[in-house]
Design a protein around this motif. Structure first.
Motif, mmCIF file in Angstrom:
data_model
loop_
_atom_site.group_PDB
_atom_site.id
_atom_site.type_symbol
_atom_site.label_atom_id
_atom_site.label_comp_id
_atom_site.label_asym_id
_atom_site.label_seq_id
_atom_site.Cartn_x
_atom_site.Cartn_y
_atom_site.Cartn_z
ATOM 1 N N PRO A 223 1.468 5.646 -0.913
ATOM 2 C CA PRO A 223 0.760 6.924 -0.999
ATOM 3 C C PRO A 223 0.491 7.299 -2.454
ATOM 4 O O PRO A 223 1.170 6.806 -3.361
ATOM 5 N N PRO A 224 -0.479 8.194 -2.683
ATOM 6 C CA PRO A 224 -0.715 8.666 -4.057
ATOM 7 C C PRO A 224 0.564 9.273 -4.633
ATOM 8 O O PRO A 224 1.411 9.774 -3.918
ATOM 9 N N ALA B 42 3.057 7.786 -5.943
ATOM 10 C CA ALA B 42 4.271 6.995 -5.699
ATOM 11 C C ALA B 42 4.954 6.697 -7.036
ATOM 12 O O ALA B 42 4.331 6.731 -8.096
ATOM 13 N N GLU C 61 0.879 -1.173 0.000
ATOM 14 C CA GLU C 61 0.000 0.000 0.000
ATOM 15 C C GLU C 61 0.915 1.222 0.000
ATOM 16 O O GLU C 61 1.767 1.354 0.881
ATOM 17 N N ARG D 227 10.740 1.367 -0.307
ATOM 18 C CA ARG D 227 9.892 0.684 0.676
ATOM 19 C C ARG D 227 10.343 -0.763 0.873
ATOM 20 O O ARG D 227 10.426 -1.258 1.995
#
Length: 78
Positions: A25-26, A28, A23, A36
């Motif tokens: 963030p917008p 990305a 998941e 990540r």
């Protein structure tokens, strides 16, 4: 947004798995996915080739969500 990350060869071995759902963030990017994975899985993706939905991609390419992002080790020949 959700993306699927695929790891191949020594990246898969180092991470202990080949597929990870993330998941993010917008707005990305592919580089954000790599960062990540390096943080969460303690794997070094230096020199990795990146592909988004089976097409080679630039690390700064933006993602929209739903993509599959693959990390392949560099290839050498001789």
């Amino acid at each position: 947004m959700k993306v699927t990350a695929l790891l191949f060869a020594q990246f898969r071995v180092a991470a202990g798995r080949n597929r990870i759902e993330l998941e993010l963030p917008p707005k990305a990017t592919v580089r954000g996915v790599a960062d990540r994975l390096e943080t969460d899985l303690d794997v070094d993706l230096s020199g990795a080739l990146c592909a988004v939905d089976e097409r080679f991609s630039d690390p700064d390419a933006p993602l929209c969500g739903g993509e599959t992002v693959a990390f392949l080790p560099p290839v050498s020949g001789g």
